[in-house]
Design a protein around this motif. Structure first.
Motif, PDB file in Angstrom:
ATOM      1  N   THR A 191       0.658   5.292   4.334  1.00 25.19           N
ATOM      2  CA  THR A 191      -0.617   5.194   3.391  1.00 25.19           C
ATOM      3  C   THR A 191      -1.547   6.410   4.044  1.00 25.19           C
ATOM      4  O   THR A 191      -2.331   7.111   2.905  1.00 25.19           O
ATOM      5  N   ALA A 200      -4.346   1.447   8.113  1.00 25.15           N
ATOM      6  CA  ALA A 200      -3.304   1.412   7.517  1.00 25.15           C
ATOM      7  C   ALA A 200      -1.929   2.046   8.160  1.00 25.15           C
ATOM      8  O   ALA A 200      -2.013   2.283   9.114  1.00 25.15           O
ATOM      9  N   ALA A 238       0.659   4.031  -2.920  1.00 28.80           N
ATOM     10  CA  ALA A 238       0.192   5.322  -2.453  1.00 28.80           C
ATOM     11  C   ALA A 238       1.303   6.418  -2.897  1.00 28.80           C
ATOM     12  O   ALA A 238       1.041   7.489  -3.390  1.00 28.80           O
ATOM     13  N   SER A 276      -4.351   8.932   0.012  1.00 26.57           N
ATOM     14  CA  SER A 276      -4.556   8.342  -1.467  1.00 26.57           C
ATOM     15  C   SER A 276      -6.151   7.455  -1.268  1.00 26.57           C
ATOM     16  O   SER A 276      -6.851   7.435  -2.373  1.00 26.57           O
ATOM     17  N   TYR A 277      -6.411   6.766  -0.271  1.00 31.31           N
ATOM     18  CA  TYR A 277      -7.711   5.988  -0.234  1.00 31.31           C
ATOM     19  C   TYR A 277      -8.907   6.941  -0.377  1.00 31.31           C
ATOM     20  O   TYR A 277      -9.715   6.845  -1.136  1.00 31.31           O
ATOM     21  N   SER A 323      -0.692   9.878   2.780  1.00 32.96           N
ATOM     22  CA  SER A 323      -0.767  10.280   1.349  1.00 32.96           C
ATOM     23  C   SER A 323      -2.158  10.606   0.916  1.00 32.96           C
ATOM     24  O   SER A 323      -2.231  11.286  -0.061  1.00 32.96           O
ATOM     25  N   CYS A 343      -3.302  -2.358   4.865  1.00 34.40           N
ATOM     26  CA  CYS A 343      -2.031  -2.900   4.800  1.00 34.40           C
ATOM     27  C   CYS A 343      -2.114  -4.330   4.676  1.00 34.40           C
ATOM     28  O   CYS A 343      -2.733  -5.105   5.233  1.00 34.40           O
ATOM     29  N   ILE A 391      -4.210  -0.363  -4.330  1.00 34.98           N
ATOM     30  CA  ILE A 391      -5.496   0.760  -3.984  1.00 34.98           C
ATOM     31  C   ILE A 391      -6.388   0.852  -4.933  1.00 34.98           C
ATOM     32  O   ILE A 391      -7.536   0.893  -4.617  1.00 34.98           O
ATOM     33  N   ASN A 395       0.877  -1.194   0.055  1.00 33.83           N
ATOM     34  CA  ASN A 395      -0.043   0.130  -0.086  1.00 33.83           C
ATOM     35  C   ASN A 395       1.084   1.338  -0.021  1.00 33.83           C
ATOM     36  O   ASN A 395       0.499   2.284  -0.799  1.00 33.83           O
ATOM     37  N   THR A 396       1.906   1.319   0.678  1.00 33.21           N
ATOM     38  CA  THR A 396       2.752   2.251   0.800  1.00 33.21           C
ATOM     39  C   THR A 396       3.525   2.699  -0.626  1.00 33.21           C
ATOM     40  O   THR A 396       3.262   3.883  -1.103  1.00 33.21           O
TER      41      THR A 396
END
Length: 276
Positions: A127, A123, A79, A132-133, A130, A193, A103, A75-76
């Motif tokens: 993450t 997470a 992201a 991102s989600y 970021s 994660c 993601i 995930n990291t």
């Protein structure tokens, strides 16, 4: 004899093996190579620039192994590095190859699991930072409210095989309570994660029964099946020898000892030096 062209699966450490396990289950016919960048893990606390640089080095290594398709099962990395690699690097590096993350497949479906329109994300700090989600979920489910909680202690607990013990309960309850304090209407929680599925049963035990807990492995595997169906030109390039190769940038014996916990079976690993 055909030169192997495996699907590459990448993670900063071990967690991506939970995704690989589901991908192999769904698509057992293909060749696979896994790389854990354990020597430089964890990625979750590192800067965007560092994660991007490390991830790009690993993607180049996969391309050197003949991989036409690489999955960032981290995930990291998804992201902090995926978008830049896709938009800035691939055209000059390998325009006929593809790099995908974990993601987007998850955010494309997560809203379908929530009746209230309120979802939680558990997470790493990287993450969560970021964004991102929330950004990606808004593209597919603009009405859904997203609440995030960083759980910095969970990965160390899992990697030290302490996650199933009573001592881990405090850290699980702490973060679940913080997440649910945002809105009591949260009815779907994503484990953002790839380590966290190992604690899924414990997490569920501390949650109300109406909350759905989602892990990424099956979602990503289903998405990859669909992707290869929609891109037959890519699917045709991947070799079908049923080979699985496991690599780490750190000690191979130590990797084998920990990796079986994530992959669900014993495996043999090899040490690699990036750029060598």
């Amino acid at each position: 004899m055909q030169t192997p062209q495996p699907i590459g699966i990448f993670d900063s450490g071990y967690g991506g093996l939970t995704v690989m396990k589901e991908i192999v289950k769904a698509l057992p016919q293909y060749d696979y190579v896994y790389l854990g960048d354990n020597a430089r893990a964890p990625y979750g606390t590192r800067s965007f620039e560092t994660v991007y640089r490390y991830t790009l080095e690993c993607v180049k290594w996969f391309f050197d192994q003949g991989c036409p398709l690489v999955i960032l099962a981290c995930n990291t990395a998804s992201a902090k590095a995926l978008r830049t690699i896709q938009q800035n690097d691939l055209s000059g590096l390998a325009p006929d190859r593809r790099v995908l993350g974990v993601i987007r497949p998850t955010t494309e479906v997560i809203g379908n699991y929530s009746a209230s329109g309120k979802v939680g994300i558990l997470a790493t700090a990287g993450t969560v930072a970021s964004g991102s989600y929330p950004i990606e979920i808004d593209k597919f489910f603009p009405g859904v409210e997203v609440y995030q909680e960083a759980c910095p202690m969970w990965v160390p607990l899992i990697e030290n095989d302490e996650h199933g013990k009573p001592g881990a309960d405090y850290f699980v309850r702490q973060h679940l309570d913080r997440l649910l304090a945002n809105d009591k209407g949260i009815d779907a929680i994503l484990l953002g994660c790839t380590h966290y599925p190992l604690m899924q049963d414990k997490i569920k035990a501390f949650l109300p029964g109406n909350i759905t807990v989602l892990s990424q492995g099956e979602i990503v595997a289903t998405s990859l099946v669909d992707y290869l169906h929609r891109h037959p030109e890519m699917e045709a390039r991947i070799t079908r020898g049923g080979q699985r190769r496991f690599c780490t940038t750190d000690d191979a014996v130590d990797f084998e000892r920990h990796a079986s916990l994530f992959y669900g079976r014993a495996l043999q690993a090899e040490h690699i030096d990036l750029g060598s």
